[in-house]
Design an enzyme around this catalytic site. Structure first.
Site, mmCIF file in Angstrom:
data_model
loop_
_atom_site.group_PDB
_atom_site.id
_atom_site.type_symbol
_atom_site.label_atom_id
_atom_site.label_comp_id
_atom_site.label_asym_id
_atom_site.label_seq_id
_atom_site.Cartn_x
_atom_site.Cartn_y
_atom_site.Cartn_z
ATOM 1 N NE ARG A 83 -5.743 -4.471 -3.089
ATOM 2 C CZ ARG A 83 -6.318 -4.802 -2.015
ATOM 3 N NH1 ARG A 83 -5.905 -4.867 -0.790
ATOM 4 N NH2 ARG A 83 -7.855 -4.964 -1.967
ATOM 5 C CE1 TYR A 120 7.105 -39.337 -16.594
ATOM 6 C CE2 TYR A 120 8.716 -39.615 -18.177
ATOM 7 C CZ TYR A 120 8.069 -39.902 -17.227
ATOM 8 O OH TYR A 120 7.959 -41.424 -16.962
ATOM 9 N N GLY A 163 -7.726 -7.216 4.248
ATOM 10 C CA GLY A 163 -8.740 -7.431 5.122
ATOM 11 C C GLY A 163 -8.191 -8.026 6.467
ATOM 12 C CB SER A 194 9.291 -43.291 -13.400
ATOM 13 O OG SER A 194 8.226 -42.531 -13.043
ATOM 14 C CG HIS A 235 -14.284 -10.587 3.865
ATOM 15 N ND1 HIS A 235 -14.127 -11.850 4.411
ATOM 16 C CD2 HIS A 235 -12.845 -10.254 4.326
ATOM 17 C CE1 HIS A 235 -13.117 -12.520 4.617
ATOM 18 N NE2 HIS A 235 -12.395 -11.517 4.891
ATOM 19 C CG MET A 295 -2.691 -7.583 9.360
ATOM 20 S SD MET A 295 -0.844 -7.581 9.050
ATOM 21 C CE MET A 295 -0.749 -6.699 7.534
ATOM 22 C CB CYS A 318 5.193 -40.319 -11.776
ATOM 23 S SG CYS A 318 5.577 -41.747 -10.881
ATOM 24 N NE ARG A 335 -6.941 2.083 4.651
ATOM 25 C CZ ARG A 335 -7.407 1.842 3.521
ATOM 26 N NH1 ARG A 335 -7.090 2.849 2.651
ATOM 27 N NH2 ARG A 335 -8.007 0.800 3.116
ATOM 28 C CE LYS A 389 -3.880 -0.337 2.249
ATOM 29 N NZ LYS A 389 -4.375 -0.713 3.607
HETATM 30 C C1 PEP Z 1 5.479 -42.460 -5.590
HETATM 31 O O1 PEP Z 1 6.022 -42.859 -4.490
HETATM 32 O O2 PEP Z 1 5.921 -40.997 -5.776
HETATM 33 C C2 PEP Z 1 4.696 -42.844 -6.408
HETATM 34 C C3 PEP Z 1 4.302 -42.334 -7.544
HETATM 35 O O3 PEP Z 1 4.198 -43.977 -6.027
HETATM 36 P P1 PEP Z 1 2.852 -44.088 -5.084
HETATM 37 O O4 PEP Z 1 2.394 -43.044 -4.795
HETATM 38 O O5 PEP Z 1 1.863 -44.890 -5.918
HETATM 39 O O6 PEP Z 1 3.649 -44.948 -4.034
#
Ligand code: PEP
Ligand code: MG
Length: 911
Positions: free
Chosen positions: A353, A865, A107, A778, A469, A109, A845, A98, A29
Site C-alpha cells: 500500500r 486571497y 490496525g 473580507s 502501532h 479492524m 479571513c 483479513r 489490501k
Molecule cells: C470571522 O467572523 O470570520 C472573523 C474573521 O472575525 P472574528 O473571528 O474576529 O469574529
C-alpha cells in the site's frame, strides 16, 4: 441483489492502478494483492470478498445470497491449487482472513490467522510440516485470535492464561514454550471462551470461516473503527470493508522463516533506500505488535548487540524483496509499504500500500520522484498533504542546546514535545481537553488508544520498533514519538514511571525529541519550525502553481515577522481588540473608555489606546514592508473587557480611580443578553464614532512613522459586522474624514483603502449595494457560518457531534466551509459585488481560510486571497497550489468540480 452478483474475486481477477482501480470494491489490501499477483509477484493464492458484500451484511444482518456459494467455490479452487483439504485432518489447508477497507485504517479492524485448524487436524499439520511445536503454536495462535476477535473474549483474560502458563513453564517468552504447553494453553483459552460466552470454538472449518468473515464485516462498525474514521474525517456509512481470504504462509516455521514489514524508502526521512524490520521464526502480528524488538532489514541499520539484518542472514530473499519494492514503486509511482513472509527460504508478498510517511519524507519523496521522472510537478505538489505533512508536521524543536538525555529510544516520529506525563489514553484526552500539553506514556499502544494518541502532544513507549502501532499512528498524524525505550518502566501501582533510576509521577513534566529518540526529565523550551532546505524548495515549486495569495491573521509585530518567514504575502486580518487584550495597560485604557462616566477620562483612555496601537501597528507594517496590511477596527463583544465579579469590579474601580458604584452602574448598562449579537463591530462606532476615529489616527500615524524610516506601506482598514449598505456608507465616511485629517504627508501609494467585513448574511445579500461603498470585501466566515446556521460558534461543537455521529453531517461547518449554504451566499455576494465594481478585491479571513477543502472552494470562487493563522501559512501555500492544480486538471478534462458548486473560471493565473 441477485444470485448473479459477484461478491468474490480471486486475486488474479482484480487490479489496483489507473482509472479502472477496484479499490472501492476490493478494499486497499485486496486491490494491492490483486496488483501484485498481476505483476507476477509471489502472492499466496487467495480471494477477496467485496465491500459490497459487507455493506449488504451490515444492512440486513446476514450474508447476501450467493456469497457462501462463491466462497465455497473459491475454497475448492484453493484446495486444488495447494493440494490440501480445508478441514482435512491429515493435510489441512490453513487460511488467513483479513480486513481491508478502501482507505487504509491501520490496525483498526480484525484479522484471524491459521483458520481451518483444530484439535483434530493439528497432528496432521505437525506431520505435514515435520514440526510439532510449530503446529501447536499455530493452534494456540488460532484459538487466541478466534476467541478474541470472533467470540469477543477480553484480550486481557487470554493474556492472563498465557502469562500463567509461561510462569508455570519458567520461561519469559512464548517461543520458549514446548508443544505440550502450547496445547495446554489453547485448551485453556478454549475453556475460557466457553465460560465467558457459553459457546465453543467451532471445530468445523466452514463454521470457523463464516464466524471470521462476519467478525471482519462487523469490525467496520466497531467503536474504535468509527472513532478512527471520525478523527480522519472519513465520512460515515456506505463503504464497508472487504475480506481477504488467503492461503497461510508461515514465517514461524523455524529459523529459515521470518516475517516483516518494509518500506521502499525511509518513511521517517524519505531517503531513497529500502527500510524495514523483520523477525526470524514469527508470524506477522509479532512484528507490528511491538512485543519484541525486531531486527533491521539492511546491514546499514544494524545496531550493536541487536538482531542481525535480513540482508546478512537472508541475502537472497532480501535482494528479491528489494527488487519487488522497486517494481512496485515503478508501478504505483509512489513509495510503498509492504508486508512479507519467508517460509523455509521462500519469499511471499502479503500486502502493499502507499506508505504513511512523515512530513519530511513526504516532501523529499515528492521532490526526488519528480527529479527521477517518476511523477511530474503537478503530481509532486499533490503528493504532500497540507494538513498532515505540513501543518501538523512542521514540528517544533528544542530551543538551544538540550541537557543530557535521561533515556533514549527509537526516533519514531519527528519533532519535540514537552508536557505532563499521562499513563492512559483516557487521561490524555481528559487533560488535553483541559488545555494541557500531555505526553502519553505506555508500555506499547494498541488500536484502542487511538483517541489518546490524537490528544497527546507526544508519545513515549517502552516497547516496540519503528513499525509498532504507536510509531505508525504517531507518524501518520504528525505527533512526535519515541518508542522502544529500554530504560522506561511504567509502575501502575506507584502511579508513575521510572526512566532509569529516576521516578516521575503522572503529571510531572518531561520532553521528548522524536527526531533523535531522546527523552529529557524536564519541560524544555521549544522553538517554532523554520522553512529551509527541501521544504523551501518544495514550497517554491508549489508557489509557481499558486494563484491565491496567502496572507496571515496576526495581532502583533512578532507574529507578523514569523509569518513572513513562513511566506505570508500580507496581513489579511489584524484584530485590534486582540491586540488590546494582549497588553494589561491597553486593557486598562479600554476599560477606562468603556466605564468612565466623564468625557475627559474617556478621551484620556482613547489617547492611550491610540499610542499603544500606533506602536503595534507600526511594528506589523515594518515586518510586512510594503505588503498589504488589513487592520480591522474594533469588534469587541464588550463583555470581554468588563469585570465579571464583584472583586473584579472593585479592583477595576481602584485602578481607574472611580467609585465601585459607578463601575457597577456602567457594567450593568453595558450588560447584554447575547453579546455575540450585541454591541459589536460597526455598531460600536454608530454610538461612539470617536473610537474608530482614534483607531484611524493610530493607523495613519503608524504609516507615516514607518514611511519616515523608509518602509513602504499598503494599508487597508476594515469595518466588522456591517449589516447594511447605509450603515457601511456612513461609517466609511467617518473613517475617510479621519484619514483625511491625519493623512497629510503620506505618499501616493500609501493611500488607505477602506472596506468591509462580509460576515452578516444581510450584508452578503446586499453585496451589490455594499460594493458601491467599499474598496474591498473580507469574508468573515466564522461569523457568517454562525449567523447562517443560527448556531453559536462557541457552543456548536456540543451538538454538531450528534449530527456527525448520526451521519446527518459529515463535516463540521465551523471547520470545513459549508459550501452548499455559506459558500452559496459567498458566491452570490462576490458575483453581485464584482458586477458593480469589477476590481473589487476580496479575500477570506475566517478559520476556514486555512483549511484545504475550503481553500479548494475559494480557488474556484476566484477570491484574491486567503488569510490564515501564522502556523498555517506554509500549509495554506501548498493547499492553494493544489487547489489551482486540481482546478486546472478539472478544466482540462472538461469536468466541473463536484465540491458543492460548479467552479467559476479564473481571470488570470497569477504568474
Ligand atoms: C470571522 O467572523 O470570520 C472573523 C474573521 O472575525 P472574528 O473571528 O474576529 O469574529
Ligand atoms: Mg467576525
Amino acid at each position: 441483489m441477485s444470485t448473479d452478483d459477484i461478491f468474490v474475486y480471486r486475486f488474479e481477477e482484480g487490479h489496483a492502478r489507473g482509472d479502472g482501480s477496484q479499490k472501492d470494491l476490493l478494499g486497499g489490501k485486496g486491490a494491492g494483492l490483486a496488483e501484485m499477483a498481476r505483476l507476477g509477484m509471489p502472492v499466496p493464492p487467495g480471494m477477496t470478498l467485496t465491500t459490497e458484500a459487507c455493506r449488504s451484511y451490515l444492512e440486513h444482518g446476514f450474508f447476501p445470497e450467493g456469497l457462501e456459494m462463491q466462497v465455497r467455490q473459491g475454497i475448492a479452487w484453493l484446495e486444488k491449487t495447494t493440494g490440501r483439504g480445508f478441514g482435512d485432518v491429515n493435510n489441512p489447508l490453513l487460511l488467513s482472513v483479513r480486513s481491508g477497507a478502501a482507505r487504509s485504517m491501520p490496525g483498526m479492524m480484525d484479522t484471524v490467522l491459521n483458520l481451518g485448524l483444530s484439535e483434530d487436524s493439528v497432528e496432521g499439520l505437525a506431520r505435514q510440516s515435520g514440526d510439532r511445536r510449530f503446529a501447536y503454536d499455530c493452534l494456540r495462535r488460532f484459538v487466541q485470535m478466534y476467541t478474541s476477535v470472533v467470540m469477543g473474549v477480553d484480550d486481557a483474560v487470554l493474556e492472563e492464561v498465557l502469562v500463567r502458563h509461561r510462569r508455570r513453564a519458567g520461561v519469559d517468552d512464548d517461543h520458549e514454550l514446548g508443544w505440550e504447553e502450547l496445547f495446554a494453553i489453547s485448551e485453556a483459552m478454549r475453556q475460557k471462551a466457553v465460560e465467558v460466552t457459553g459457546r465453543d470454538v467451532p471445530r468445523g472449518p466452514f463454521g470457523q470461516l463464516w464466524g471470521a468473515v462476519e467478525a471482519v464485516f462487523r469490525s467496520w462498525e466497531a467503536p474504535r473503527a468509527r472513532a478512527y474514521r471520525k478523527l480522519h474525517q472519513m465520512s460515515g456509512g456506505g463503504w464497508g470493508t472487504a475480506v481477504n481470504i488467503m492461503v497461510m504462509v508461515f514465517g514461524n516455521l523455524g529459523d529459515e522463516s521470518a516475517s516483516g514489514v518494509a518500506f521502499s524508502r525511509n518513511p521517517a526521512t524519505g531517503e531513497a533506500r529500502p527500510y524495514g524490520e523483520y523477525m526470524i521464526a514469527t508470524q506477522g502480528e509479532d512484528v507490528v505488535g511491538g512485543r519484541r524488538s525486531p531486527g533491521p532489514l539492511g546491514m546499514n541499520e544494524e545496531q550493536h548487540g541487536g538482531m542481525a539484518a535480513m540482508e546478512r542472514l537472508m541475502p537472497e530473499q532480501y535482494a528479491e524483496l528489494c527488487g519487488y519494492m522497486e517494481d512496485l514503486e515503478r508501478n504505483y509511482h509512489d513509495m510503498q509499504d509492504v508486508e512479507f513472509c519467508v517460509e523455509r527460504g521462500k519469499l511471499w508478498m502479503l500486502q502493499t500500500r502507499a506508505a504513511k510517511r512523515t512530513g519530511q519524507a513526504a516532501v523529499r519523496v515528492a521532490l526526488e520522484m519528480c527529479e527521477e521522472g517518476m511523477i511530474d510537478e503537478e503530481e509532486a505538489i499533490l503528493r504532500v498533504d497540507p494538513k498532515l505533512h505540513l501543518e501538523r508536521a512542521l514540528h517544533r524543536q528544542i530551543a538551544g542546546s538540550p541537557p543530557d538525555a535521561i533515556a533514549r529510544g527509537q526516533a519514531a516520529s519527528p519533532g519535540a514535545a514537552s508536557g505532563e506525563i499521562v499513563l492512559s489514553s483516557e487521561r490524555a484526552v481528559e487533560r488535553a481537553n483541559d488545555g494541557e500539553s500531555v505526553i502519553l506514556v505506555r508500555p506499547m499502544t494498541a488500536a484502542d488508544d487511538v483517541e489518546g494518541l490524537h490528544a497527546a502532544a507526544g508519545v513515549l513507549t517502552a516497547q516496540g520498533g519503528l513499525t509498532s502501532h504507536a510509531a505508525v499512528v504517531a507518524r501518520g498524524i504528525g505527533t512526535p514519538c519515541v518508542c522502544g525505550v529500554g530504560a522506561l518502566r511504567i509502575d501502575e501501582d506507584e502511579g508513575g514511571i521510572y526512566l532509569g533510576e529516576t521516578f516521575f509521577k503522572e503529571g510531572d513534566r518531561i520532553t521528548i525529541d522524536g527526531g533523535s529518540g531522546e527523552v529529557f526529565g524536564e519541560a524544555l523550551e521549544l522553538k517554532d519550525p523554520t522553512i529551509t532546505g527541501e521544504l523551501k524548495t518544495f514550497l517554491e515549486l508549489a508557489d509557481r502553481y499558486r494563484r491565491l495569495e496567502v496572507r496571515v491573521n496576526v495581532d502583533s509585530g512578532e507574529e507578523a515577522e514569523l509569518a513572513r518567514e513562513m511566506g505570508a504575502e500580507g496581513v489579511g486580518l489584524c484584530r485590534t481588540e486582540h491586540m488590546i487584550l494582549e497588553s494589561r495597560e491597553a486593557v486598562r485604557a479600554m476599560r477606562q473608555v468603556l466605564l468612565s462616566t466623564d468625557w475627559e477620562m474617556r478621551e484620556q483612555g482613547l489617547e492611550e489606546l491610540v499610542n499603544y496601537q500606533r506602536q503595534e501597528i507600526a511594528q506589523i507594517l515594518r515586518a510586512m514592508d510594503g505588503l498589504p496590511v488589513m487592520v480591522r477596527l474594533l469588534d469587541p463583544p464588550a463583555h470581554e473587557f468588563l469585570p465579571g465579579t464583584p472583586a473584579g469590579r472593585k479592583s477595576v474601580a481602584e485602578v481607574l480611580g472611580i467609585s465601585e458604584e459607578a463601575v457597577g452602574w456602567r457594567v450593568d448598562a453595558l450588560r447584554e443578553t447575547n453579546p455575540m449579537l450585541g454591541f459589536r463591530g460597526g455598531r460600536l462606532a454608530m454610538v461612539y464614532p470617536q473610537i474608530y476615529e482614534a483607531q484611524v489616527q493610530a493607523i495613519v500615524e503608524a504609516s507615516r512613522q514607518v514611511q519616515d524610516e523608509g518602509v513602504r506601506t499598503r494599508v487597508e482598514i476594515a469595518i466588522p459586522m456591517v449589516a447594511d449598505p447605509g450603515e457601511a456608507g456612513h461609517l466609511i465616511a467617518v473613517i475617510n474624514d479621519a484619514v483625511a485629517r491625519h493623512l497629510y504627508g503620506l505618499s501616493r501609494e500609501a493611500d488607505v483603502a477602506v472596506g468591509v467585513m462580509v460576515e452578516v448574511p444581510r450584508a452578503a445579500l446586499l453585496a451589490g449595494e455594499l460594493a458601491l461603498e467599499a474598496d474591498f470585501f473580507s469574508f468573515g466566515t466564522n461569523d457568517l457560518t454562525q449567523l447562517m446556521w443560527g448556531m453559536s460558534r462557541d457552543d456548536a461543537s456540543r451538538f454538531i457531534e450528534a449530527y456527525r455521529d448520526q451521519g446527518v453531517l459529515t463535516e463540521d461547518p465551523f471547520e470545513i466551509l459549508d459550501r452548499a449554504g455559506v459558500g452559496l451566499l459567498m458566491r452570490q455576494a462576490l458575483k453581485q459585488g464584482r458586477m458593480v465594481y469589477p476590481q473589487l478585491a476580496a479575500g477570506v479571513c475566517g478559520e476556514h481560510a486555512g483549511e484545504p477543502n475550503s481553500i479548494r472552494f475559494f480557488e474556484a470562487l476566484n477570491l484574491d486571497y486567503v488569510s490564515v493563522s501564522p502556523y498555517r501559512v506554509a500549509s495554506a501555500r501548498l493547499a492553494a497550489a493544489q487547489a489551482f492544480v486540481r482546478e486546472e486538471q478539472a478544466a482540462r478534462s472538461g469536468e466541473a468540480w463536484r465540491g458543492g458548486l460548479a467552479p467559476m473560471r479564473r481571470q488570470s493565473n497569477g504568474d
